[in-house]
Enzyme design. Sequence first.
Site, PDB file in Angstrom:
ATOM      1  CG  ASN A  98      -0.596  -7.157  -1.232  1.00  0.00           C
ATOM      2  OD1 ASN A  98      -1.196  -7.527  -2.230  1.00  0.00           O
ATOM      3  ND2 ASN A  98      -1.156  -6.687   0.179  1.00  0.00           N
ATOM      4  CD  GLU A 128      -4.996  -7.730   1.639  1.00  0.00           C
ATOM      5  OE1 GLU A 128      -5.570  -7.139   2.148  1.00  0.00           O
ATOM      6  OE2 GLU A 128      -3.671  -7.581   1.946  1.00  0.00           O
ATOM      7  CG  ASP A 173     -13.103  -8.604   1.702  1.00  0.00           C
ATOM      8  OD1 ASP A 173     -12.801  -7.829   0.745  1.00  0.00           O
ATOM      9  OD2 ASP A 173     -12.495  -8.527   2.702  1.00  0.00           O
ATOM     10  CG  HIS A 186     -10.083  -5.591   0.459  1.00  0.00           C
ATOM     11  ND1 HIS A 186     -10.327  -6.587   1.080  1.00  0.00           N
ATOM     12  CD2 HIS A 186      -8.973  -5.174   0.746  1.00  0.00           C
ATOM     13  CE1 HIS A 186      -9.271  -7.167   1.776  1.00  0.00           C
ATOM     14  NE2 HIS A 186      -8.110  -6.232   1.685  1.00  0.00           N
ATOM     15  CD  GLU A 196      -2.866  -1.359   2.475  1.00  0.00           C
ATOM     16  OE1 GLU A 196      -2.823  -0.489   3.372  1.00  0.00           O
ATOM     17  OE2 GLU A 196      -3.614  -2.101   2.368  1.00  0.00           O
TER      18      GLU A 196
HETATM   19  O1  G2I Z   1      -7.720  -3.720   6.275  1.00  0.00           O
HETATM   20  C1  G2I Z   1      -7.984  -4.841   5.389  1.00  0.00           C
HETATM   21  C2  G2I Z   1      -6.778  -5.319   4.827  1.00  0.00           C
HETATM   22  C3  G2I Z   1      -6.232  -4.257   3.796  1.00  0.00           C
HETATM   23  N1  G2I Z   1      -5.039  -4.842   3.100  1.00  0.00           N
HETATM   24  C4  G2I Z   1      -3.926  -4.982   3.943  1.00  0.00           C
HETATM   25  C5  G2I Z   1      -4.448  -6.047   5.171  1.00  0.00           C
HETATM   26  O2  G2I Z   1      -3.368  -6.225   6.184  1.00  0.00           O
HETATM   27  C6  G2I Z   1      -5.652  -5.478   5.921  1.00  0.00           C
HETATM   28  O3  G2I Z   1      -5.953  -6.446   6.858  1.00  0.00           O
HETATM   29  C7  G2I Z   1      -6.507  -6.010   8.025  1.00  0.00           C
HETATM   30  C8  G2I Z   1      -6.846  -7.224   9.028  1.00  0.00           C
HETATM   31  O4  G2I Z   1      -7.698  -8.039   8.370  1.00  0.00           O
HETATM   32  C9  G2I Z   1      -7.339  -6.633  10.410  1.00  0.00           C
HETATM   33  O5  G2I Z   1      -7.651  -7.469  11.296  1.00  0.00           O
HETATM   34  O6  G2I Z   1      -5.458  -5.184   8.823  1.00  0.00           O
HETATM   35  C10 G2I Z   1      -6.348  -4.140   9.796  1.00  0.00           C
HETATM   36  C11 G2I Z   1      -5.316  -3.365  10.184  1.00  0.00           C
HETATM   37  O7  G2I Z   1      -4.803  -2.592   9.479  1.00  0.00           O
HETATM   38  C12 G2I Z   1      -6.574  -5.352  10.902  1.00  0.00           C
HETATM   39  O8  G2I Z   1      -7.163  -4.779  12.024  1.00  0.00           O
HETATM   40  C13 G2I Z   1      -6.677  -4.825  13.029  1.00  0.00           C
HETATM   41  C14 G2I Z   1      -7.281  -3.940  14.012  1.00  0.00           C
HETATM   42  O9  G2I Z   1      -7.290  -2.541  13.529  1.00  0.00           O
HETATM   43  C15 G2I Z   1      -6.528  -3.812  15.255  1.00  0.00           C
HETATM   44  O10 G2I Z   1      -7.359  -2.875  16.142  1.00  0.00           O
HETATM   45  C16 G2I Z   1      -6.425  -5.128  16.079  1.00  0.00           C
HETATM   46  O11 G2I Z   1      -5.853  -5.240  17.043  1.00  0.00           O
HETATM   47  O12 G2I Z   1      -6.582  -6.026  13.797  1.00  0.00           O
HETATM   48  C17 G2I Z   1      -5.991  -6.006  14.755  1.00  0.00           C
HETATM   49  C18 G2I Z   1      -5.728  -7.688  15.474  1.00  0.00           C
HETATM   50  O13 G2I Z   1      -7.156  -7.965  15.734  1.00  0.00           O
END
Ligand code: G2I
Length: 454
Positions: A195, A261, A263, A232, A153
């Site tokens: 990515n 990724e 969805d 996404h 990103e």
């Molecule tokens: O945002 C969707 C994805 C976009 N591309 C990069 C990916 O790495 C990203 O994944 C998401 C995760 O699916 C989430 O699970 O990235 C988020 C953070 O940028 C993740 O969220 C985080 C929460 O913001 C936190 O508060 C939490 O502690 O997940 C953490 C673990 O559950």
Amino acid sequence: MRAALVSTLVTATTGAAVLLATSASAGTTLGASAAESGRYFGTAVAANKLSDSTYVGILNREFNMVTAENEMKIDATEPQQGQFSYANADRIVNHARGQGMRVRGHTLAWHSQQPGWMQNMSGTALRNAMLNHVTQVATYYRGKIYAWDVVNEAFADGSTGARRDSNLQRTGDDWIEAAFRAARAADPGAKLCYNDYNTDDWTHAKTQAVYRMVQDFKQRGVPIDCVGLQSHFNSQSPVPSNYQTTLQNFANLGVDVQITELDIEGSGTAQAQNYERVVKACLAVTRCTGITVWGIRDTDSWRSSGTPLLFDGSGNKKAAYTSTLNALNSGGSTVPTSTTTSTTEPTGPTTTTTIPGPGGCTASVSLNSWNGGFVATVKVTAGSSAINGWTVTTNLPSGASVTNAWNADRSGNSGAVQWRNVSYNGRLAAGTSTEFGFQGTGSASGLTPTCAAG
Ligand code: G2I
């Protein structure tokens, strides 16, 4: 009367046999169906769900590639500067490899999910800290990762086509290529990907900007092997009509393309049709090598209210699952048995050879060579029957020797070197493949591996 009845039974039996033969040629899980055209089907996995038996049951049954949803990010792996923490990431990597699944590494350098110490850094200190992070993490997992999202990103949304402002970007435009070079040096057998999201529509400025960067990297020999499209989708960001064009145009630069990724928010038939379109677009592009969905059940999703995944909260298959499986089974282009990866200092064309072996498998090799050394990636493919193990022989030219290897046990390090499957990659369903690799000194040009099953 009696004869007529027998004849009917024979017809019925024959009909059943034909039906069985038809269904046996199509996979019954996402991973197996994708493997029929040489692709993978993966999912994001959260370490804290590996104790959920419904979750793990679906994971083990359906998928053959895994991405850690958060556990390999910078804040997770280097929470204090110089102190690395791999416990949760290891749980995912070990689970995946124990099940014969491969792993995408996500992500080595990113403006987001940085630990506090890194958020507060700038300039040369930050550049060096970022490069050290890339080197340490890629070295720790060397040989275990199919593809790294080296940089995630880095481009801005909107119409500018500019880089995203971030502390990493402020260390200089060349931070991205520096990260790729560090990753190649640390884990030479892995594919290295850029990515991003909102790069699905070919006409968008961000897509064009990423395209130009990849083109520039390829022209200048910066080591890059693949582009990840996060994909996404929802009503604000629907599957674009030119999605396949985007995949094809990136592939035409000489890189693999992966949907990393996926969805798609929605439900019912509309959602199912969107999944079908995405899968068919990938299958139509020879170098679209695999698809990963960003979670298993709707309730596992970062956008759970949009029910964007293939299984409902109870783990039942949704209509989108069925359309995805059917699309995977509908055929499409076959991924080449070997792909070439770039090197920092190429000295000649990559050699790729496929020689049928005596018993039930074939092996092909892709070489990255430079002056005085090489990395060989060997793909082992089962023939028309499943195999339970394999032995590959590579006759190295004189002067060449192996210095390290991954995903196979070795006997010898020069001349006729034999490679035997390890515990997690010996069993291959008919037509499916696995890869192992090795690094060496000298020249391995002209390498022609042979494969024997058993
Ligand atoms: O945002 C969707 C994805 C976009 N591309 C990069 C990916 O790495 C990203 O994944 C998401 C995760 O699916 C989430 O699970 O990235 C988020 C953070 O940028 C993740 O969220 C985080 C929460 O913001 C936190 O508060 C939490 O502690 O997940 C953490 C673990 O559950």
